[in-house]
Every structure is written in structure tokens, then in C-alpha cells.
Design an enzyme around this catalytic site. Structure first.
Site, PDB file in Angstrom:
ATOM      1  N   ARG A 214     -60.579  19.412  61.042  1.00  0.00           N
ATOM      2  CA  ARG A 214     -59.250  19.309  62.042  1.00  0.00           C
ATOM      3  C   ARG A 214     -59.472  20.782  62.883  1.00  0.00           C
ATOM      4  O   ARG A 214     -59.531  20.294  64.070  1.00  0.00           O
ATOM      5  CB  ARG A 214     -58.751  19.906  60.860  1.00  0.00           C
ATOM      6  CG  ARG A 214     -57.568  20.763  62.089  1.00  0.00           C
ATOM      7  CD  ARG A 214     -56.148  20.807  60.202  1.00  0.00           C
ATOM      8  NE  ARG A 214     -54.796  21.977  61.497  1.00  0.00           N
ATOM      9  CZ  ARG A 214     -54.301  22.170  60.666  1.00  0.00           C
ATOM     10  NH1 ARG A 214     -54.027  22.382  59.128  1.00  0.00           N
ATOM     11  NH2 ARG A 214     -52.871  22.884  60.540  1.00  0.00           N
TER      12      ARG A 214
ATOM     13  N   ASN B  10     -51.453  13.844  55.513  1.00  0.00           N
ATOM     14  CA  ASN B  10     -51.422  13.810  57.132  1.00  0.00           C
ATOM     15  C   ASN B  10     -51.875  12.503  58.009  1.00  0.00           C
ATOM     16  O   ASN B  10     -53.681  12.420  57.536  1.00  0.00           O
ATOM     17  CB  ASN B  10     -51.477  14.986  57.905  1.00  0.00           C
ATOM     18  CG  ASN B  10     -49.947  15.403  57.577  1.00  0.00           C
ATOM     19  OD1 ASN B  10     -48.880  15.093  57.825  1.00  0.00           O
ATOM     20  ND2 ASN B  10     -49.328  16.824  57.961  1.00  0.00           N
TER      21      ASN B  10
ATOM     22  N   CYS C 171     -43.189  15.237  53.457  1.00  0.00           N
ATOM     23  CA  CYS C 171     -43.280  16.334  54.919  1.00  0.00           C
ATOM     24  C   CYS C 171     -42.424  17.312  54.591  1.00  0.00           C
ATOM     25  O   CYS C 171     -40.968  17.084  54.283  1.00  0.00           O
ATOM     26  CB  CYS C 171     -42.935  15.309  56.300  1.00  0.00           C
ATOM     27  SG  CYS C 171     -43.219  16.546  57.764  1.00  0.00           S
TER      28      CYS C 171
ATOM     29  N   HIS D  62     -42.544  13.973  61.634  1.00  0.00           N
ATOM     30  CA  HIS D  62     -43.070  14.143  63.006  1.00  0.00           C
ATOM     31  C   HIS D  62     -41.937  14.223  64.372  1.00  0.00           C
ATOM     32  O   HIS D  62     -42.286  14.182  64.830  1.00  0.00           O
ATOM     33  CB  HIS D  62     -44.498  15.000  63.078  1.00  0.00           C
ATOM     34  CG  HIS D  62     -44.942  15.211  62.014  1.00  0.00           C
ATOM     35  ND1 HIS D  62     -46.746  15.961  62.024  1.00  0.00           N
ATOM     36  CD2 HIS D  62     -44.531  15.542  60.610  1.00  0.00           C
ATOM     37  CE1 HIS D  62     -46.615  16.746  60.876  1.00  0.00           C
ATOM     38  NE2 HIS D  62     -45.905  17.017  60.023  1.00  0.00           N
TER      39      HIS D  62
ATOM     40  N   TYR E  72     -42.046  19.243  65.941  1.00  0.00           N
ATOM     41  CA  TYR E  72     -42.966  18.511  66.074  1.00  0.00           C
ATOM     42  C   TYR E  72     -42.457  18.424  68.048  1.00  0.00           C
ATOM     43  O   TYR E  72     -43.192  17.456  68.378  1.00  0.00           O
ATOM     44  CB  TYR E  72     -43.268  17.812  65.705  1.00  0.00           C
ATOM     45  CG  TYR E  72     -44.210  17.862  64.145  1.00  0.00           C
ATOM     46  CD1 TYR E  72     -45.451  19.124  64.729  1.00  0.00           C
ATOM     47  CD2 TYR E  72     -44.095  18.644  63.370  1.00  0.00           C
ATOM     48  CE1 TYR E  72     -46.451  18.602  63.596  1.00  0.00           C
ATOM     49  CE2 TYR E  72     -44.596  19.338  62.234  1.00  0.00           C
ATOM     50  CZ  TYR E  72     -45.962  19.125  62.251  1.00  0.00           C
ATOM     51  OH  TYR E  72     -46.722  19.961  62.004  1.00  0.00           O
TER      52      TYR E  72
HETATM   53 MN    MN Z   1     -45.189  16.644  57.805  1.00  0.00          MN
END
Ligand code: MN
Ligand code: MN
Ligand code: MN
Ligand code: MN
Lengths: 447, 447, 447, 447
Positions: free
Chosen positions: D96, D150, D172, D202, D255
Site C-alpha cells: 500500500r 478492497n 464497506c 466508494h 470518496y
Molecule cells: Mn470501503
């Protein structure tokens, strides 16, 4: 609604009204009604008086203080209503008798909501419902319209499409009956099954799963063939071909018999039609109704009589009361309703009215996305919905060509000269209730 | 194709072959054919010999040096072919007689491409066409498949959907005939009119405009009612209701009569069926064919005899030759073909085969986007296309439930016990050509 | 049109007019024009005079007797016109300079038809085109509107959607240029290739086949990477990533560079913007135009000067003249036009305007059904078309929220505070031409 | 499940596990778990040990007798599981960090689930999830897969589309947080509001109504601008433009900031990136995680520590536990999940995975049909979903052209040379986890 809920029932003189009252009485704790207005027209005045008094007696026998108002003034009833229910029948049962007998006299299915009869019921009803909606916009713009009036799918669609009124739900007792019968059939309670219905009013299918997520549709189908059921009282009991149901792995509604077993249904209806001791459904219902109103006259009767169940519409009012209570109390109950598609049935347009499994709560119906059908069901459904759209447009415009198109596409009307003759005969027979077709009717009468 | 074009014709023993030859001879300058292979099966050997010699005589009488090869070896014929045309009939006319007479014996429409007969023609034909496609993938992977074989819409759809072969066009003479007749009707040449056809094979509609861009559909409709026309020879001449055509402002194809005037069409067919001096269409055709083959035997006959026009398929081969020439010479001719939708008819899925106005050139068909239909036509079309999909799937899988679904949804088959009986009777009658249903047929025979 | 064709050109004072004249002169035999009306507004009067006289000289030098009328009275010009062409620019090149320089001053793409500039061009143009359509309904209801005015896609869509005028085609020279360049690239004539374009104006893709039906798209792509081409003069020459083109197996139009190579395009535009000796495209065009009008003043010049080709719109007028001739003479020419989708691009709604390969004849455009795109192209296209719809609605309603939505969704405008500042600055800068936004502009000016 | 429910958690060594345990403990009465299997890979063994022991302590401190099994053998854990939850991270936080820092080093958004980082997370994760699904088909074919991993939308879509596994729900915490914050904002309990969410993971919007059926979305928007909220901890707090929200009359998810306020979000991320004392989100999380695992080592800690809330995924596990309990106990809870569309969002294909309001019960998710979006939202959504489809296909095929297409269409990646450089750099950086791209990576490394 702080002062209690106001209900207005158009067609309040119906013999069903006691069932509606019972439903409201049973739900009073979650749906605190303060006043009920039963409206009818001049022709229904006598029935309104009888059933209205009966309704008041039912409330008086309950622990609740609810006033039942009787009126012929629709606007007075609608004023500030919270919920408006419609159960009227334009032309009363006499019109239905014509819807049944005229087609049958030419060897065609004559039925209340299907075939030529169903089309003419739409032609008579849609202009009236649109005028009610106009009143509602003015008098109770926040009310919910709970429509029982048949053909419930087309009527509900027309309310949204032509009336531009979104707060409406169409109801039918067929899914209620199916869910009751099928759960019993496989020895489960309704709570132990999860139902997914999709289609349009009187033309839908459903699948069933159990609480382990297993599809039990096939199990129900198997049981249906040892012990047929799930069919409303007013549809003759002819089983579907099991091979067909197995292929679709869905259960069609009872009215599908008219389409999947046309031959036998027609034969059965013609037998009733031709038997002076039986008569068509409307004639049987007239008899039942006469008996019911006789009962209602009894000043000691203050509960729903058993005989009402025979009327054929059992659970109709129950579905309506449950729907109203679910909206009022945000109950999120699973109820099968006619509502705007919004994609739930992707084989139809998002703005078509469909009849689907929905969760009913404070915001109305939340239809469950069902997904696409296989080819045969998709074809049937697209045909039937487009037939409805054609009928609605003819009902609104009075266009004879469109009426003929609707007759031609309707699967229960063999196309040709006879079909056209039935169309013309019905136009003349219902002349009083078809102002939109006045020009064509005059022309037909002149010919 | 530098060495000239190779044509392979499956079902080359057909009585139509001389028309095909004539079409090729007339177009030789733009379509320089070098060899023609006529293929047939053992059962058609005799006819192949007769018509094949006749075909060679026609070429010999022309200024062109083309060799007509006759063979029972399909693979030999397909090898390196540039164009493959299919005009075979699984089970020959005898099978068609059954497709017509068995349904009629139960009072239902019995017809080559519609109703129960059409479904069974698809059941017999689709497995065969798929095996031809398999051969083509191996032997002539760049060839175009020009399919005349009926039911041309379903067959073409199955070729693309199940055969995964994209270079195919389905042809029919109905649009050709309509365009010829209608232009004449309003006193125009075909070049003075612009046609837009859309729908599926034997179930399409069209609109017409003139060179000023004015819609003349309505004018043609008016003329049709003083002087009916635009109907192929093998459809009985019953006019549509003018009110219906006016409402749609489109002209339906002749086969719509089965759907728009079912009553009269059925009555007419039953009369022919019951008259021992007439018989159903296939029986009439058998007679015509016998006469034609008698003519073909004449070693002096080297041109298409006039009698062939009576056969019903006039212009069929002409359409095929024009299509082939248009591909070969990139002519961009307006031809109505069965081809992948790609959106041209937005009421159907993009991957459905539709029959639409298209420009035909080097890359095949370029279908013209037609736009959405109104409700009645949309409903009919979606029904019929989904019925086709159901039939095709049953043809491929041999699933009896699907076959029953197809019978039930087909508008020319009244659903019920009799329909099922017709289905079963046809399964047994065509047993030899239905290996995919072998299990079910055995079960039926055992019962 | 028996007395000859009347053409009315709105924005007739454009420097392009000589090209249009040349196109008409070359096609006179198939398109017998009798009169041409060049209309402009007061601000364009001087240019109209100059180019109008030049236009008349061109006709006078031809064998044809055509009168070129110059007028500031739009209604006089439209009266009984057969074809109306539009090539006007609301706010003239000065407005375009603002569309380019204001976004660039904030580091964003500033371009005539893309990004913030393209949105504002639509905001200024759509209300004007809708008023022209209103005049046409009254003065020449049978005329075809041939729209060159940019952004041609949105303008054409608005004409149909909001103006409810169906007889319109939108034109662009980009496909013309691509077809010319690509055929040359692989050593073929245009007649030896078959093109399939689909998308929307300035945002389309195409595939190419040869006359054997083989896809040669990949071959063209390969050649493009040894010798880039197919790009209009006014788009900087940055190659696409070959891996991307190979994956899509389609060729994007030149304007895709703004989206597929945003980084480099922006950098290039900023360099021009910052270089006082170069300036943005509009500034360069102003210079070119000044030179052109200087030339047009020469009373001896009676043919299209070579310098006009540099102007960037080469072939634009040619496409227009060919389109008009194809309609008039029913030529069925393959031309890429902006027209109602009707399903040709099934990834967009049937009533969206798209830019597609079409055959142009007496009835206008017959768009070729292209079929569905793969995911990446589909996503881009749906984004861009919906952006257009959002812009059009904002242009018609003057809704600031919608304008902000359009700015936010536009891929060439990085969203955020700066985007909003550019929006506000452009609103104020174009105040004179944006009456629909007057309220918001006043508010912005007051702040 | 008579012997109690078996839960298998892939990526059980996650720091979130205690929250999951707390969720299960709180719901034990309705979800009687018998065993929990925490699985991890070799690289996560140490964390698995720590958090696993902590998990067992939590159960031991509860009244319930539940055994927490720790294993590196995924197949052992999956065997006969009733529910499988996934919370693994291929490449751990180190991967990440690269997803964030490599794009940011080139001036682009670097984020876990959005932009280049999100695409690469999908590239790494999809092959692994598909191998898990293969195991499940064999070892626990009746289990439900509850996916937290994710990018949850793409992962869930790939499970259905490529894994052909239907019993999956993606989860989520963003909708959970929004519903909590917004109800508080307008002084209501969550039970007093009815939420309708639709879009994709998102990237969704929602509308809110109160129990009188009134839309209160606008009221919430107004409140958000005196007191911003409804944003998950890991999204920087930049308000949307109120004009935009008012126009859409919907609330976008947090998001959306990346798309609606790209400028500011990027600026903020670059500041964190460039500040050696802050670092990107993954770097911050690494620190938090280290602290958490330090805490978990404490043999006296037997409850979820407060610090875990800071981790950013608050309510994630709660949503998962509630989902599992709702399936197990057929609770019909309103939960926003990633599930197959089936028409709920008619602007996307029925077989796309969407994130929508659904009722969760014994049969999984029953998505609520939301209806069509307006143009701007529709355009965004169609873009983003098609971008996802492009990414998924690239993840499965390893096609570099598709990866480049995905990078180009992604709105957070300015297209061009730099984008391609970032793509190539990320391919090399994640080489170990991208076997499907091995060929291209080798080529890049060789260059
Ligand atoms: Mn999420
Ligand atoms: Mn009903
Ligand atoms: Mn035919
Ligand atoms: Mn252009």
C-alpha cells in the site's frame, strides 16, 4: 397526522368494506385512525348506507372511537385525507356482466381483468381515477393513494404516467393467497420462506427460498401436483403443465391459467356462461353480494360475516390495511405491490409500473431488484406490459385504432372480424362510461 | 477470389435452383463466378441430377463458361467456397406436409414458418445448419453464408448465437415483393422511394418516404384498400384492418395476417386442409414441384420456366444473387436481411438477429438504425423474438419443457391440452430428424 | 424545389464561405442551386460584405447563374429556404480567445470545443440556434438544417431535444480528414475501404475494413506509427500510445489526444499560450482570417485561395455540400454525421445525438448500427455524452449548479476551487452572450 | 448449521480482528458461533499469533464458549465453513505504501482504492480472491463469502463475473459512517430516517427521507455546511461545493472528494507525502498498527482497545457481523452492500456489481431498485463502472493494453507519458504479486 389518521375510501359502498374495517380495527394500535370517510356515487347510495352503518357498528363494537362518515361528496371525503383507498367499480357489477358475457357470446374469454373485459374495465376506470387524482392534488396533496381498483396494474400505471401522481401503490390479493397456500403446502410458516415476485398485476411469477437460502420453488411445484393450490377462488382450478413450471423454475400466478391453459379455461367459462343456473363470475358475485347486503341490514351484525370470504377478494383489504399500516409505522413489511419499476424488472422500462416484491415503509414501496427473466417469461411479460400501455393510451385518448391494436395484441382475443365485432359491441354497451370514445360510438351506432 | 468466385449451394436439388442460376447469369459481369457446386443428400439425389443438368444447360446457353458440379459430398462442395447458400429442407416436403396437417388436424394454424409447423421446422433445421457451420469453419473459414433456409430468422440467429459464425446473412423474398408492389401501387419506381424495414423475419414492418422526404406510408395504405397487394403468393389475401395500419403508420409484412387476422387465416387454411382437391400449401407445392421437375427433364429447356414463379418463392434467389453481388462488388445496395441487431432495433437486444433494412457491401450488412417502436408493435416484436430464442434453445438442447414453453408462448397455438398433444404428435412424426429429442420421443412412444 | 434550390447560410460572413461556394459550384449539376442567402449580424457586416462579394465573383466565374444575397435580416434569408447551413460563432473569435486563454491562465486546457471553452461555446450558441429553429418552424418548415456550428454535437442534440426539430444533421471535417489520410497511409483509395465510425462529435472511434472484408484497422495503426497522420491541422501532433490503440482495435479521432494524452496536450497549449509570438489557436486563426479577408478584398479573386486550407476547417464545407447534394439527389453517400442515435450506438440512449457512419439520402441520415463498445470506450463515451446533456441543460436553463456539475465531470477540467474560479470568470467574461445566466452573473459581479 | 456456525476469516492476522470479535460477541444470541478460524499467510504469522490470542481472550472473557483456531492452512479453515470473511491485503501495508507513494512521487493521487493505487490493489487482489473461490467451491460450497477486501467493489464483481460464485456480499464502512453522522446532524435517530444508496463501492450517492416520507436530503446538505461530517476518518475533510449537491439533491460519499475536489485533495496528499513527519496514509496506518499490536501483546487485554477506532475502518467489522447475523437470522436489515445489480441501478448492466441499499436476510441481499440517475451522476457512474470492468479484465488477463486503458480512463490519473511511467513503475514494484503481468514486467526490466 397528530390528530389521528384520516382514511377516505372511494367506492365505500362495496361489499368488501367490512373486511377493510376489520383490517383497520385489528391494526388500530399501530395505525391510530381517527376518521373514515366512505364515498360513493348516487347509484351506490343505498349500498353505501347499508354497509356504512355496518362499518360503524363494527367500530362501535371495538375498543376504539372511530367515526365512519358516509358521503356522496368525493371532495369532502378527500379533504386532508392521509390515505385514500379506491375500490370503486365504474358501471357496477352490471358493467362487469357485460365485460364477461359479450366476449363469451362470441366464444372468447370474458373476464374481469383479462381479455376484452379487462380492456374495457380499464377504458371505463382510467378516466375516473385520473379525475380523482386531480382532486387529490388539490385537496390532499400529501396523501397516499392505495389502489384496489382493477385492472390494478393499468390503473396504477395510468395514475403515475398520465396523472403524474407518484404516491400510489396498487394492491392485489393473489400474491397473498399464493404465499399462504404454498407455505402450508410444504409445511412451513410464511416466516420460514422468502418470496421474490416479479411481473405485472395478474401476470407475475415468483421464486421461493427457505431460511437456509435453498431454492424450494421446485419442491413447491412438486407438492402442487399432488395437491393443487395457490389459486384465488375466482380462477378455475386447472393445473399448469408441470414440465413448463419445472423449466421456468418459477411459479406463475393463478391468472396465468388464462394464458398457459387457454383452451381449458375458455371451455370452463363457456360452460358456466351457457348454464342458466350458474352464469359468469359477475352473475355469481351479484348473488353473493345480494346475500351480503341482506346480512349487513341486520342491525345486530357488528363483525365481518363469514360469507364475505366466498366473495373472492379475500385478503384484498387485509393487504391494503397492512400496506397502510406499514407506511404509517415504517414497518418494512414484504408486500407484493404494483409500483414504479425503477429497474426492479430490467426487462421492462424503468418508468413502467410492475408488480413486485417490495418492502413497504414510510417512503412507500422499495421494490426489490429481481433481475432478468429467461426468454419465454421475458417475451410474455414484454407483450403484456406493452399491451397495457396500448390500452392505457387508448383509454386516455379514445383512439379507436389503438383500441383495435390492444384487442389484436391481447393473447386472449383471437384476432379478426369477430374481435372487431366484440370491440364495437362493447363500446356501444358501455357507452355511458366511455365519453372519450363518444365520436366512434356515435359512428358505430349510425352504421 | 482471383481465379473467380466459387459458390456452394446446400440443398442444390431444390426446384428453385434455376432461379438462382438465372440470377447469377444476369450478374455475371459484376460477379464473375467460376464454379458452382450443388450439394444434396442421398434422398435428393434424383432431383439434384435433374435440376443440376438443367442448371448446366442454362450456363451453357449463356456467354459464360461456368461449371456446375453436382455432389452428395458436402465437404467437397464447401472446400474453399467463397459463398455458401443454403436452401435445404430437412425432411423434404413430406416433413412440411406434417408441419401443416398435424396442427390443422387439431384446428390450429399449420404453416411452414409460423405456429407449430414453424417451430418444428426450426427443431429439424438448426442442428443441421450448425453442423454445416462446423464444416465451414474448417473448409472455407472466409466464406459468406447466405441463408435462405426457413425459418430464416431463427436459423440465422442460431448460426451466430450457437454456431458462433458471424459471416452470415438471412434472406427472404417478402420485403422484395412488398417494395415491388407498393411502388407500383402509388405509381412510382422503386428508386423513387426510400424504405425502412425493421422487425424479425416474417414479422417486420416498414415505413416509406419519397425523395422529398415525405412519409408516403399512409398514401400506400390508402391505395392498398382500393387494390390490395404486397402479399406473397403463399399467403391468403385477407386485408388488415385499416384502422390498425393507420394507427401504426407502418405496413406490416404479409405474414402478420396470421397474427392480425388469425380467425380468417385459420378458417381459410382449414378449408384448404379439408378440401381433398386442394390440400395444404405443401401439398400444392408438391404438385407444382412435380410439374417443375417434369419440365426440368426436358433436355432443350435452358432457361427458367415461367411456372417457377408460381412456386411462391419468387425473388428469393434474386435477393440472394443481389446480396452476393453486393458483397463481392461492394455495391452498398439496400436489401432487407436477417443480421445481428447491433442496436438497429433498440427494443431488442444488440446480439439478437433482426430483419432490417441494411446496406450490403464488402463487409456484409450495415443495418440501419430504426429507432424504437410504439407500444403495440414493441410488444409483438419482443414476444416473437423471445419465442424464437426459446425455440432455438429447445432445438439445441432438446429440452421438452422449453419446447412446451415455445408452444405456449406462440400466438398461433392456443395453449392447453391440445397444444401439448400437437407437440407430442409432431415429435413422434418427425422422430427421424430430431435426435436431440430422442429421449423424450422414446418416452412418448412408450406411453 | 422546381425553381431551384434556395440555400440560406447563417454566419455567411465567415472566412469559410468561399469553400462552401466552391463545393456548391462543383456540385451544381446534381444540386441546381438558384439562390444563396448569406446572413450575418451587425457585428459581422463588414466581413459579410467582403466575403459575399467574393462569393458572387466565384459564381460569376462559373457557368452557373446563381445570385448571392447578402443580408442582416435572418428571417428574409430563411423564408422558403430548402437548406439552411449554420457556421456562425456567437461572440466571434474574440469570444473564442477568451474560451482558450482564461482556462489556460489557470493551467487548464483552453480549447474551442473541449474543456471549459467548449462548454462556454455551447452556453453561448445553444440559445441562438434554438431561436433560429423557431424561425425555421415558421418560415421554412420543410428545410434541412445543416449544422457546422461548434460544438456541433451538443448543438445538434439541443436542436432535436429542446428545439424539437428533427430535420437536422451536424457536420465535422475530422472524419473526412481521417479517411483521406488513412487510405493514403496504406496505399488504398477511399473507395477501397469501408469505414465504421461511432461515438459523438469530436469523440468517436472508427474501424476500417478492406473490400475483402478484412479488418485493416491494425494495419493502419501500424502505419500511423511510422508516419503519423489523420489528425486535423488544429490538433497538435502527439501520437497515441500504440498499446492502447491495439487493445481497442479502433482508431480514435484526433481530439481524443486531449483525453488520452492530456499531459502533453496541456503542456503544448501552455507553451503556445505563453509565447507572445504564437498565442492560442484563436489568436493564430485571427491572424489567418485577417489575411484571408485581405485577399477577399481583391476584386480579381474569383476562386478559393490556397491559404484557406490552412484555416483548419478544410473539408468542412465540402462535407456540407456533399451532404446537401446527397439529400437532394438521394445519393446514399457514406458520410459521418451527428444525428439521432436510434440505437446505432446501443451504449447510449436511442434519443441521444451521436456521430456515426450514415448513408445520406433523400430522407436524411440513415445511421449504421455499430453495436456495443468494449468497457473502456463505453465508459468514456457514456461519460462524455452525459457531460454534453448536462451542458445542454445548463445552457437552456441557466442553472449554475448544473454548470458546475458540467465543469466537474468534464475530464479536461481538474475539479476544485480553480475550476469554479474559471467557471465564474468565464461567466463574467461572456456576460453579453449569456442572458440565461444573468442572475448568477449579477451575483458574481456584486461579490 | 445445527452444531453452531463456523466462521473462517482470511487475513485473520489483521489488526481489525478484535473489532470483528467484538461484533460477533455482541451478536452471539442471534448468531451462535461455534468456531472461528483465523487464517493468514506465512508473512503474517507473527501478527496472526498476537491478534489470535487476543481474540481468544475476548471470547474467554465473554459468556460464550467459542474456540478461535489459528492456521496458515487456508483449506483447513475453509472446510465446511458457514461464512468466510476476507480482510487480507496482498503485499501487506508495504504494498500500500508503494500504491500511495509512487503515484504521488509523480504528482498524482496515490490512494488505497482510487487512482493508480486502487488499480494495482485490484491487480494484486483479484487473482488471490479467485483462488479462494476455487477452494470454496470444493470445501464449503454453501458458504457465504463476506468480502471486506478492497477495492471491495471490483473484488466482489470479479468474484461473481470471473469466479462465477454468487453467494458473496461486499462491505464497506462508508455508508455506515454517513448514516450515523447525518442522522445526528439533523437531530434524528437512524431509525427515523430512510436511506436510499446507489452507485458502486466508494462511488455512490444517497437520498434521505424522514418517516413522513419527506425528502430531507436538502436539510442534511444545509447542515453539512455549518458542521461538516459524514466523512470517514481517512478522507481529508474538504467540503463539496454546495451548489453541486443542491443540484443533484443527493449526498455523495466521502470518496467523491477525490473526483469533485481533485485539486485540493491532491494538494493535501502531496503535503502529507512531502512531510517526513507525516507520510502517506499507509505510513500513518503502519504506525497505528504497530501500536495496536503492541497493545495486543498485553495478556490482560481482553476487549477491543479504544485506539482501534483511529485505524479508519471503524464500523467495517460491525457491518460485517451485522450482515452475517442478518443472513443467519433472516433479519431483513437495511445494509448498503456490493451485490449484483439485477436492475437496481438501471443505468448500469443487470450483471454489474453495484453498491446499493439492500435488505439482508436469509437469501442474501435484496437490492432496492433505485431508478435512473440524472445526467451528471449517470455519466460519472458509467465511467467508473466501466473503468472497474477494464481493471478487472486486465487483472485476470494480464493484458498491458487494458492496464493502460484503465490508467487512461481513470479520472485521477492525468493521461500521458507520466501516467505510463507510473504504470510501469508500479508493475515492477509489485512484481512479486503480479504473476499475470510477468511477461510485460520482464520486458520492462529488460528495457
Ligand atoms: Mn470501503
Ligand atoms: Mn387482483
Ligand atoms: Mn421468407
Ligand atoms: Mn469538428
Amino acid at each position: 397526522m397528530s390528530k389521528g389518521v384520516k382514511i377516505a375510501t372511494i367506492g365505500g359502498g362495496s361489499s368488501y368494506t367490512p373486511e377493510l374495517m376489520e383490517g383497520f380495527i385489528n391494526r388500530y394500535e399501530e395505525l391510530p385512525i381517527s376518521e373514515i370517510w366512505l364515498v360513493d356515487i348516487e347509484d351506490g347510495k343505498e349500498k353505501l348506507e347499508k354497509v356504512g352503518k355496518m362499518a360503524q357498528r363494527m367500530w362501535d363494537a371495538s375498543p376504539y372511537d372511530v367515526k365512519v362518515h358516509l358521503t356522496l361528496d368525493r371532495r369532502e371525503a378527500l379533504k386532508d385525507a392521509d390515505f385514500v383507498t379506491t375500490q370503486f367499480r365504474v358501471g357496477l357489477l352490471d358493467a362487469r356482466v357485460k365485460d364477461e358475457r359479450i366476449p363469451l357470446s362470441h366464444g372468447m374469454v370474458g373476464q374481469e381483468t383479462n381479455g376484452a373485459g379487462g380492456i374495457f374495465k380499464a377504458f371505463r376506470t382510467i378516466p375516473v381515477i385520473l379525475s380523482i387524482v386531480e382532486d387529490m392534488k388539490e385537496l390532499c396533496p400529501n396523501a397516499w393513494l392505495i389502489n384496489f381498483t382493477n385492472p390494478a396494474g393499468m390503473v396504477t400505471d395510468a395514475i403515475i404516467r398520465y396523472g403524474e401522481w407518484e404516491k400510489v401503490l396498487g394492491l392485489c390479493n393473489v400474491p397473498v393467497g399464493a404465499m399462504m397456500a404454498e407455505s402450508e403446502l410444504i409445511g412451513k410458516s410464511q416466516d420460514e420462506l422468502v418470496y421474490a415476485f416479479a411481473g405485472i398485476n395478474h401476470f407475475h411469477w415468483h421464486r421461493v427460498k427457505d431460511l437456509q437460502g435453498n431454492d424450494v420453488t421446485s419442491e413447491i411445484i412438486d407438492k402442487m401436483y399432488s395437491n393443487d393450490s395457490g389459486i384465488p377462488a375466482n380462477i378455475h382450478d386447472i393445473p399448469f403443465f408441470i414440465e413448463q413450471l419445472k423449466q421456468m423454475n418459477m411459479i406463475p400466478c393463478g391468472y396465468h391459467r388464462y394464458y398457459y391453459r387457454t383452451e381449458e379455461m375458455l371451455q370452463y367459462m363457456l360452460e358456466e356462461y351457457n348454464d342458466p343456473n350458474v352464469g359468469t363470475r359477475a352473475q355469481q358475485v351479484k348473488q353473493t353480494e345480494a346475500e351480503l347486503f341482506e346480512l349487513y341490514k341486520n342491525p345486530d351484525l357488528n363483525y365481518k360475516p363469514e360469507q364475505l370470504a366466498k366473495r373472492g377478494g379475500a385478503h384484498y383489504s387485509d393487504a391494503a390495511c397492512e400496506t397502510i399500516a406499514s407506511i404509517y409505522a415504517n414497518k418494512n413489511t414484504h408486500i407484493v405491490v404494483s409500483t414504479k419499476n425503477n429497474g426492479a424488472v430490467p426487462d421492462l422500462a424503468p418508468d413502467d409500473v410492475v408488480e413486485v416484491s417490495a418492502y413497504i415503509g414510510a417512503t412507500g414501496a422499495r421494490p426489490i431488484a429481481f433481475g432478468s427473466f429467461q426468454s419465454a417469461e421475458r417475451g410474455w411479460l414484454q407483450l403484456m406490459k406493452n399491451m397495457e400501455l396500448c390500452v392505457e393510451e387508448a383509454a386516455v385518448t379514445g383512439d379507436y385504432g389503438l383500441a383495435l391494436q390492444a384487442f389484436t395484441i391481447n393473447p386472449l382475443i383471437p384476432s379478426g372480424e369477430t374481435a372487431k365485432r366484440v370491440l364495437d359491441e362493447l363500446l356501444i354497451a358501455h357507452k355511458k362510461y366511455l365519453p372519450q370514445f363518444a365520436g366512434k360510438i356515435a359512428e358505430l351506432e349510425a352504421a
